[in-house]
Design a protein around this motif. Sequence first.
Motif: not given
Length: 427
Positions: A225-230, A371-388, A390-395
Amino acid sequence: MPKGSNVAVPTTALRVELGWRSGPGVPDADASALLLVSGKARSDADFVFYNQPAHASGAVRHEGKRTVGGQVTDTLLVDLTRVEPAIETVVLAASTDGGAFGQVPGLYIRVVHDGQGSEVARYDSADASVETAFVLGEFYRRQGAWKFRAVGQGYSSGLEGLATDFGITVDEPQHAAPPAPLAAPATTPPPVPPSVVRTPPPVTAPPTPTASPAPVRLTKVTLTKEAPAVSLTKQGGTSGALRVNLNWQVRKQFSGWASKLGRSVAMHADLDLDLCALFELSDGSKGVVQSLGNAFGALHQPPYIHLDGDDRTGAMASGENLTVNLDHKDAFRRILIFVTIYEGARSFADLHATVTLQPQHGAPVDFSLDECTVPSTVCALALITNQGGDLVVQREARYLVPERGVSPQRTVDYAYGWGMNWTPGRK
């Protein structure tokens, strides 16, 4: 087994489990193996670990990590029938991340017959202290047969110290080299008398340099959470295949229904999760890669994303995998990796999952889901975006709750503004 003792093992496929108890302040650990001739690796390819998970011979494979009820195991599969005749020893080691082995409770190594499930050998380490890399055991040949020895010796220099001690070349940041000494002043040659004619030496082609194998990289990146992207570029992941792995484990086993947070939760042994990806390419085309509707994608043509298979049980050590072709990284605008529950549960509660992105030529990127605390059936894991370029991975690690009658896929689409049209599908 006491330290230093040995026992005969069958020449077959054996599962080697490195285990310990997790908890607050306990560092993570990773299993590794080295295949040796006369005490040294022949090349960097004889080192099997998280960044190089399989030996070319197929004899050793790193199968990954599992957590069940506070007990962590990291597994290697060693098939002694496939070990090359020149190999005399297979060293079984481990390294820590964020501490020393003296902080790792219940550390052990266990050898299990892969076909029968019976325990062949076990060594419990009780005297580790400041070591950050540890040789727990080894397989070695004796008179045409194999034995296992409990070793229990370590290094305070980490995985790099362990690897280099066995002849592995490591690609890690080095200290700057001292400045080169000043060159001696050039001397002027004496003049040549006019009567002397000097014939220049024949021109020869410079020798062709011998290509040396690329050194192994030991770096890992853990998103929090503190360092979510690379940046994948900064980690060396600019080409080749990017493997996205989802591995999961049910924290508790339920035989029926259980009550949690005031709602009914069904959690069965046949839990089926589906790894999926929404993609948007640079030409504006959009789509989804998933097992539902057999939309497995393609690796060498658009969308350059392929779903390797569908693990319907979660029992496979490999989990579910997507592969992204980074040779076409300029074709991507954004990729959203997400997971849905297909059957076996009503939410992600009591589920532990780990996501690993492994570039072919860079450091792996991993993170765990909260840990999941809501009645969720889908979870977004990672977003990969093209930034100039460079592909950046966001948790993301974002649990979503679909509205009544809305599919998990459409829910993810709404949350991230993909703007696609959805129709019912099936496996």
